[in-house]
Design an enzyme around this catalytic site. Structure first.
Site, PDB file in Angstrom:
ATOM      1  N   GLU A  65      59.891 -25.925 -28.826  1.00  0.00           N
ATOM      2  CA  GLU A  65      59.709 -26.507 -27.497  1.00  0.00           C
ATOM      3  C   GLU A  65      61.004 -27.158 -27.024  1.00  0.00           C
ATOM      4  OE1 GLU A  65      55.910 -25.364 -28.964  1.00  0.00           O
ATOM      5  OE2 GLU A  65      57.529 -26.450 -29.947  1.00  0.00           O
TER       6      GLU A  65
ATOM      7  N   ASP B  31      71.346 -20.097 -12.563  1.00  0.00           N
ATOM      8  CA  ASP B  31      70.718 -19.472 -11.401  1.00  0.00           C
ATOM      9  C   ASP B  31      71.051 -20.205 -10.105  1.00  0.00           C
ATOM     10  OD1 ASP B  31      68.848 -17.687  -9.990  1.00  0.00           O
ATOM     11  OD2 ASP B  31      67.651 -19.517  -9.778  1.00  0.00           O
TER      12      ASP B  31
END
Length: 167
Positions: free
Chosen positions: A116, A130
């Protein structure tokens, strides 16, 4: 490194989810890191809040938290976990130049939270890329690694300054 058998492989080599039902519930914490190296101008644009897609750091922080919560959907043999805390710290590093990401995942349970924390770091880095790729396609994502973990039967782990495991 020790010769520990891979826990996710059955006797004949087939993939298998580990049975954690007999393990004790303990507080488990994992910390991971990564970075995004970029042009100094790109870092300045991000820090000034001038990226066309918006708040790069805030969005990457949220993406990392959301990713940690979705790890079992992304990594085939991970257990779905009830995380009690996920944090994503993103700070500028002029020497890189770029952004350094440090994540923490925590729960009380029967299995660790390393995946995680690593997933949170990875997705936070990807989100930064991005959101800033319009100004810098040469950015580099790297250094995704576990820094430390605590809790569980295997004991505590901390990466040494030279990258080696320490107790």
């Amino acid at each position: 490194m020790s010769e520990t058998p891979l826990t996710h492989l059955g006797e004949t080599g087939e993939a298998s989810m580990v049975d954690v039902g007999d393990k004790s519930e303990t507080v488990r914490i994992a910390v991971a890191e990564g970075y995004v190296r970029m042009q100094p101008e790109t870092l300045r644009t991000i820090l000034a809040g001038d990226a066309k897609k918006g708040d790069v750091i805030g969005t990457a922080r949220l993406a990392g938290i959301m990713a940690a919560k979705q790890t079992a959907n992304l990594i085939p043999l991970c257990h779905p976990l009830m995380l009690s805390k996920v944090s994503v710290d993103i700070r500028p590093d002029e020497a890189l130049p770029g952004l350094r990401i440090e994540t923490l995942a925590k729960l009380t349970g029967r299995t660790g939270v390393e995946m995680e924390a690593l997933t949170a770091a990875s997705v936070a880095c990807l989100t930064i890329y991005d959101m800033a790729k319009a100004v810098d396609r040469d950015m580099e994502i790297g250094g995704i690694r576990l820094l430390k973990k605590s809790g569980g039967r295997s004991g505590d782990y901390a990466r040494g300054r030279d990258g080696a495991e320490t107790a």
